[in-house]
Design a protein around this motif. Structure first.
Motif, PDB file in Angstrom:
ATOM      1  N   GLN A 102      44.815  36.704  47.298  1.00  0.00           N
ATOM      2  CA  GLN A 102      44.652  38.141  47.757  1.00  0.00           C
ATOM      3  C   GLN A 102      45.327  39.185  46.687  1.00  0.00           C
ATOM      4  OE1 GLN A 102      45.110  39.546  51.743  1.00  0.00           O
ATOM      5  NE2 GLN A 102      46.248  41.272  50.977  1.00  0.00           N
ATOM      6  N   ARG A 103      46.453  38.545  46.373  1.00  0.00           N
ATOM      7  CA  ARG A 103      47.245  39.212  45.171  1.00  0.00           C
ATOM      8  C   ARG A 103      46.610  39.344  43.787  1.00  0.00           C
ATOM      9  NH1 ARG A 103      51.745  36.321  45.672  1.00  0.00           N
ATOM     10  NH2 ARG A 103      51.573  35.198  43.652  1.00  0.00           N
ATOM     11  N   TYR A 104      45.568  38.363  43.626  1.00  0.00           N
ATOM     12  CA  TYR A 104      44.919  38.457  42.264  1.00  0.00           C
ATOM     13  C   TYR A 104      43.672  39.024  42.373  1.00  0.00           C
ATOM     14  CZ  TYR A 104      47.969  34.955  40.222  1.00  0.00           C
ATOM     15  OH  TYR A 104      49.221  34.119  39.852  1.00  0.00           O
ATOM     16  N   ILE A 105      42.865  38.814  43.517  1.00  0.00           N
ATOM     17  CA  ILE A 105      41.453  39.739  43.615  1.00  0.00           C
ATOM     18  C   ILE A 105      41.548  40.647  44.636  1.00  0.00           C
ATOM     19  CG2 ILE A 105      40.401  37.362  42.696  1.00  0.00           C
ATOM     20  CD1 ILE A 105      39.557  36.826  45.504  1.00  0.00           C
ATOM     21  N   THR A 106      42.316  40.954  45.215  1.00  0.00           N
ATOM     22  CA  THR A 106      42.625  42.009  46.137  1.00  0.00           C
ATOM     23  C   THR A 106      42.130  41.604  47.767  1.00  0.00           C
ATOM     24  OG1 THR A 106      40.504  43.368  45.874  1.00  0.00           O
ATOM     25  CG2 THR A 106      42.511  43.714  44.459  1.00  0.00           C
ATOM     26  N   LYS A 107      42.206  42.564  48.470  1.00  0.00           N
ATOM     27  CA  LYS A 107      41.482  42.085  49.726  1.00  0.00           C
ATOM     28  C   LYS A 107      40.052  42.376  50.051  1.00  0.00           C
ATOM     29  CE  LYS A 107      43.239  42.479  54.598  1.00  0.00           C
ATOM     30  NZ  LYS A 107      44.165  43.315  55.571  1.00  0.00           N
ATOM     31  N   HIS A 108      39.731  43.236  49.268  1.00  0.00           N
ATOM     32  CA  HIS A 108      38.229  43.666  49.192  1.00  0.00           C
ATOM     33  C   HIS A 108      37.618  43.769  47.670  1.00  0.00           C
ATOM     34  CE1 HIS A 108      38.632  44.846  53.222  1.00  0.00           C
ATOM     35  NE2 HIS A 108      39.967  45.729  53.045  1.00  0.00           N
ATOM     36  N   PRO A 109      37.477  42.642  47.289  1.00  0.00           N
ATOM     37  CA  PRO A 109      37.132  42.355  45.752  1.00  0.00           C
ATOM     38  C   PRO A 109      35.535  42.882  45.413  1.00  0.00           C
ATOM     39  CG  PRO A 109      36.620  40.250  46.863  1.00  0.00           C
ATOM     40  CD  PRO A 109      37.564  40.936  47.769  1.00  0.00           C
ATOM     41  N   LYS A 110      35.339  43.428  44.411  1.00  0.00           N
ATOM     42  CA  LYS A 110      34.520  43.945  43.810  1.00  0.00           C
ATOM     43  C   LYS A 110      33.394  43.006  42.831  1.00  0.00           C
ATOM     44  CE  LYS A 110      36.313  48.763  43.891  1.00  0.00           C
ATOM     45  NZ  LYS A 110      36.567  49.834  42.957  1.00  0.00           N
ATOM     46  N   LEU A 111      33.971  42.354  42.161  1.00  0.00           N
ATOM     47  CA  LEU A 111      33.207  41.245  41.601  1.00  0.00           C
ATOM     48  C   LEU A 111      32.450  40.344  42.445  1.00  0.00           C
ATOM     49  CD1 LEU A 111      35.391  40.620  38.538  1.00  0.00           C
ATOM     50  CD2 LEU A 111      33.621  41.979  38.383  1.00  0.00           C
ATOM     51  N   GLN A 112      31.245  40.029  42.277  1.00  0.00           N
ATOM     52  CA  GLN A 112      30.485  38.774  42.878  1.00  0.00           C
ATOM     53  C   GLN A 112      31.252  37.711  42.872  1.00  0.00           C
ATOM     54  OE1 GLN A 112      28.012  39.498  45.066  1.00  0.00           O
ATOM     55  NE2 GLN A 112      28.620  37.519  45.642  1.00  0.00           N
ATOM     56  N   ALA A 113      31.899  37.288  41.717  1.00  0.00           N
ATOM     57  CA  ALA A 113      32.745  35.940  41.497  1.00  0.00           C
ATOM     58  C   ALA A 113      33.780  35.977  42.492  1.00  0.00           C
ATOM     59  CB  ALA A 113      33.044  35.773  40.303  1.00  0.00           C
TER      60      ALA A 113
END
Length: 235
Positions: A102-113
């Protein structure tokens, strides 16, 4: 006033290990705690200024010298601990693994990957190592070119990963993968898959107690922590 001494009853134990810090940042005041997840008893602790592998080894050796048998160890994935505890079945805390990602890609990621990686991680408690590994490999093959994209820093002339945080998230899962399903490999040991028994069960009430008495000196705070941990029982 001196806190009571810890009375030990050597036996086979499943350790849950973690450290917590309290007070002002400049105080560097913290405590490393080892708890038995079978009886919910706090077995050993050490007041620390910084969380080091040496402190973990110190407490482990102390318990072994007292006659305890270590069945397993659940940790938060601190770098170097896997090697320090390589003689025992080690479980990586699922909660901490989720927090790292979560720290790296956040709780609500935007990138599809990132969204797809998050979906894989969210199923970690309901799957097994074989299925989880296959999904992670498939994810990597799908986004390999995307992950390898690089951007040139014009001021330094050096290249860096365009999606560096996503790459770090993937590497974290790859590194911790051998330790995410230990609790399923050794079902008969009833290993805890998180350190929540310490974070919420021990540390949270302890910090509330310290907050009530926030005017205490450092030495009194440590005595209070000692007394709390000596007398700690699962409510």
């Amino acid at each position: 006033y001196e806190p009571a001494y810890k009375i030990h009853n050597p036996r086979a134990i499943n350790l849950v290990c973690d450290a917590t810090f309290y007070g002002k940042r400049k105080d560097k005041l913290g405590t490393l705690v080892f708890k038995d997840s079978i009886t919910k008893e706090v077995l050993a602790w050490k007041h620390i200024q910084n969380e080091t592998i040496k402190d973990y080894k110190y407490l482990l050796t102390a318990l072994i010298n007292l006659g305890y048998t270590i069945n397993s160890i659940t940790i938060d994935g601190k770098r170097g601990l896997y090697k320090a505890f390589e003689d025992y079945p080690v479980q990586m805390c699922h909660f901490h693994q989720k927090r790292i990602i979560q720290r790296y890609i956040t709780k609500h990621p935007k990138l599809q990957a990132s969204k797809d990686l998050q979906k894989i991680l969210l199923r970690v408690t309901s799957t097994n190592e074989t299925i989880f590994s296959k999904k992670l490999v498939t994810w990597y093959e799908t986004y390999k070119d995307f992950l390898n994209e690089k951007t040139l820093n014009e001021s330094t002339g050096k290249e860096y990963f365009t999606h560096a945080k996503l790459v770090s998230a993937y590497k974290s899962l790859r590194t911790n993968l051998p330790y995410l399903f230990t609790y399923k490999k050794y079902k008969h040991l009833n290993i805890q898959n998180t350190t929540n028994g310490l974070d919420g069960g021990v540390f949270s009430p302890m910090k509330k107690l310290l907050k009530i008495h926030n005017g205490f000196t450092k030495s009194l705070k440590l005595k209070m922590v000692d007394e709390y941990l000596v007398s700690y029982k699962k409510k």
